[in-house]
Design a protein around this motif. Structure first.
Motif, PDB file in Angstrom:
ATOM      1  N   ARG A  25      -8.838   2.448   5.287  1.00 51.75           N
ATOM      2  CA  ARG A  25      -9.064   3.184   4.034  1.00 51.75           C
ATOM      3  C   ARG A  25      -8.150   4.413   3.961  1.00 51.75           C
ATOM      4  O   ARG A  25      -7.639   4.754   2.887  1.00 51.75           O
ATOM      5  N   GLU A  26      -7.924   5.055   5.102  1.00 50.63           N
ATOM      6  CA  GLU A  26      -7.041   6.220   5.118  1.00 50.63           C
ATOM      7  C   GLU A  26      -5.587   5.809   4.884  1.00 50.63           C
ATOM      8  O   GLU A  26      -4.823   6.529   4.233  1.00 50.63           O
ATOM      9  N   ASN A  76      -6.533   1.174  14.354  1.00 45.83           N
ATOM     10  CA  ASN A  76      -6.356   2.480  14.991  1.00 45.83           C
ATOM     11  C   ASN A  76      -5.809   2.381  16.409  1.00 45.83           C
ATOM     12  O   ASN A  76      -5.751   3.365  17.142  1.00 45.83           O
ATOM     13  N   THR A  97      -3.409   8.939   3.684  1.00 42.31           N
ATOM     14  CA  THR A  97      -3.590  10.015   4.663  1.00 42.31           C
ATOM     15  C   THR A  97      -3.286   9.569   6.089  1.00 42.31           C
ATOM     16  O   THR A  97      -3.325  10.374   7.017  1.00 42.31           O
ATOM     17  N   GLN A  98      -3.014   8.285   6.282  1.00 41.03           N
ATOM     18  CA  GLN A  98      -2.597   7.765   7.584  1.00 41.03           C
ATOM     19  C   GLN A  98      -1.414   6.828   7.388  1.00 41.03           C
ATOM     20  O   GLN A  98      -1.278   6.177   6.346  1.00 41.03           O
ATOM     21  N   GLY A 157      -5.338   5.166   1.284  1.00 43.42           N
ATOM     22  CA  GLY A 157      -5.408   6.437   0.565  1.00 43.42           C
ATOM     23  C   GLY A 157      -4.225   7.353   0.811  1.00 43.42           C
ATOM     24  O   GLY A 157      -4.121   8.423   0.191  1.00 43.42           O
ATOM     25  N   ALA A 212     -12.403   2.417   8.620  1.00 41.03           N
ATOM     26  CA  ALA A 212     -12.147   3.775   8.131  1.00 41.03           C
ATOM     27  C   ALA A 212     -10.659   4.092   8.173  1.00 41.03           C
ATOM     28  O   ALA A 212     -10.113   4.734   7.255  1.00 41.03           O
ATOM     29  N   PHE A 213      -9.995   3.621   9.219  1.00 39.93           N
ATOM     30  CA  PHE A 213      -8.558   3.879   9.368  1.00 39.93           C
ATOM     31  C   PHE A 213      -7.763   3.175   8.262  1.00 39.93           C
ATOM     32  O   PHE A 213      -6.824   3.744   7.698  1.00 39.93           O
TER      33      PHE A 213
END
Length: 410
Positions: free
Chosen positions: A52-53, A38, A58-59, A56, A49-50
């Motif tokens: 995983r995004e 991040n 979304t990032q 997925g 978490a970043f």
């Protein structure tokens, strides 16, 4: 002396640079370690978490998201970040001070530094004794006992590659500028052939400090120690910023700063000039738009500074003040200097360049106290300087680094 628009612009630019790179309040940097997904200043659960995004969708992928540096962003990167957080990772890929991606096995225990006096001092502060060091006339006297049994391997710009290889270090640490100049091409090839990494990284430059120290903390397994060093710097810089932030142009103190050579000063583009602005000063030569000007002696008399600071580079620290007094007396005896406000008011100071080293905030505290003793009357930079050595090196440093003593500055 009135402030022109150009002068105001130069001071504003210098303030913006210093506040952004030195203040804990405004400072922001991306830690240059793969796994810092991040792009903040540390590696923690938020990076997992970043990732995983990113997986997925979304990032978007970031420069340091590929934690294991295999060219893909997947679950293996999450595993690597978890290992970094737990402190049991076996390798790290970092971006060094010249922008190279370097992968090394960690934690590093055997390191050679050929970065003058700054490299050994910072490694010792991080709790690591270097395997070897480069020759340096400016090694602080207070470090000599700690380094007396450490071999030297040539100079910073002409290291002895064979001697270094004979020690079989895990990495070699060097100055950024000499790397850029090509001083290490031959050595780097020899190191690479043996699987030894070369990391170019400066600890003594304010803009590099937080990132460089934190990276080295991760490489050496000394993250808490690195954080403590950063906290020390930020605490001092925040104090300076808080007490000088509302100064008007008229409240800034006119300063003539002289480095090693006679009539050599510092201007825009130099760290010392920026520090002068940050600490509430104005160079009497801030209309000269070059970083290392040599000025006309008559111009110093005409511009009549309120404060004069002499800071020779590589001046050996001593146990008595006599050498410092001699330097100041030679300044007082210059033609016309007896009539300078700085001399008449007793605001002529010797400040050893060693007060900066890898703890730039202490140098800035000396500047701030000299420029605005009324705003820093409760601050004794010499005491803080000694605290640094006691806290991070475990030694009592009673060398005379300034004259007159900073506690007497008014």
């Amino acid at each position: 002396m009135r402030t022109t628009t150009n002068m105001r612009l130069m001071m504003t630019m210098a303030l913006c640079v210093l506040f952004s790179i030195q203040s804990g309040i405004a400072y922001n940097f991306a830690l240059g370690i793969f796994g810092n997904a991040n792009m903040d200043d540390t590696i923690d659960e938020s990076d997992i978490a970043f990732i995983r995004e990113i997986i997925g969708g979304t990032q978007k992928a970031t420069a340091f998201a590929d934690a294991n540096y295999d060219g893909r962003i997947d679950e293996k990167d999450i595993t690597q970040i978890q290992s970094i957080i737990m402190g049991n990772e076996t390798n790290l890929t970092i971006v060094d001070g010249v922008g190279r991606n370097v992968t090394v096995s960690v934690p590093i225990e055997n390191i050679v530094t050929i970065a003058g006096s700054y490299g050994p001092e910072m490694l010792l502060a991080l709790g690591i004794k270097p395997l070897a060091i480069s020759e340096s006339k400016s090694h602080a006297v207070q470090l000599q006992d700690m380094l007396k049994d450490v071999p030297t391997v040539g100079s910073s710009n002409e290291p002895d590659s064979e001697a270094i290889l004979g020690l079989n270090p895990e990495i070699v640490h060097c100055y950024e500028n000499f790397y850029k100049q090509g001083s290490y091409e031959k050595m780097e090839k020899a190191l690479n052939s043996r699987g030894i990494g070369l990391i170019a990284m400066d600890f003594h430059k304010p803009g590099n400090f937080d990132n460089a120290i934190r990276i080295m903390g991760y490489l050496l397994g000394r993250q808490e120690r690195a954080d403590s060093l950063i906290d020390f710097e930020e605490s001092n810089m925040n104090l300076i910023q808080e007490r000088t932030k509302n100064l008007t142009d008229e409240e800034r103190t006119y300063l003539y700063f002289e480095s090693s050579k006679d009539f050599a000063t510092r201007g825009p583009g130099d760290n010392t000039y920026d520090a002068i602005v940050l600490c509430g000063g104005r160079s009497i030569f801030d209309d000269i738009a070059e970083p290392y000007p040599t000025v006309d002696p008559e111009a110093i008399i005409q511009r009549d500074p309120h404060v004069v600071i002499k800071t020779p580079d590589g001046f050996a620290a001593t146990n008595n003040a006599e050498p410092l007094i001699e330097v100041l007396n030679s300044l007082k005896n210059r033609t016309g200097w007896q009539d300078l406000n700085a001399v008449k008011d007793g605001r002529l100071y010797f400040l050893n360049g060693g007060t900066r080293s890898v703890h730039n905030s202490i140098f800035c505290l000396f500047l701030a106290k000299a420029l605005h003793p009324d705003r820093f009357n409760d601050v004794d930079p010499e005491s803080i300087y000694r605290q640094w050595y006691n806290k991070f090196l475990g030694i009592d440093n009673n060398l005379v680094m300034v004259y007159p003593p900073s506690e007497s500055w008014q």
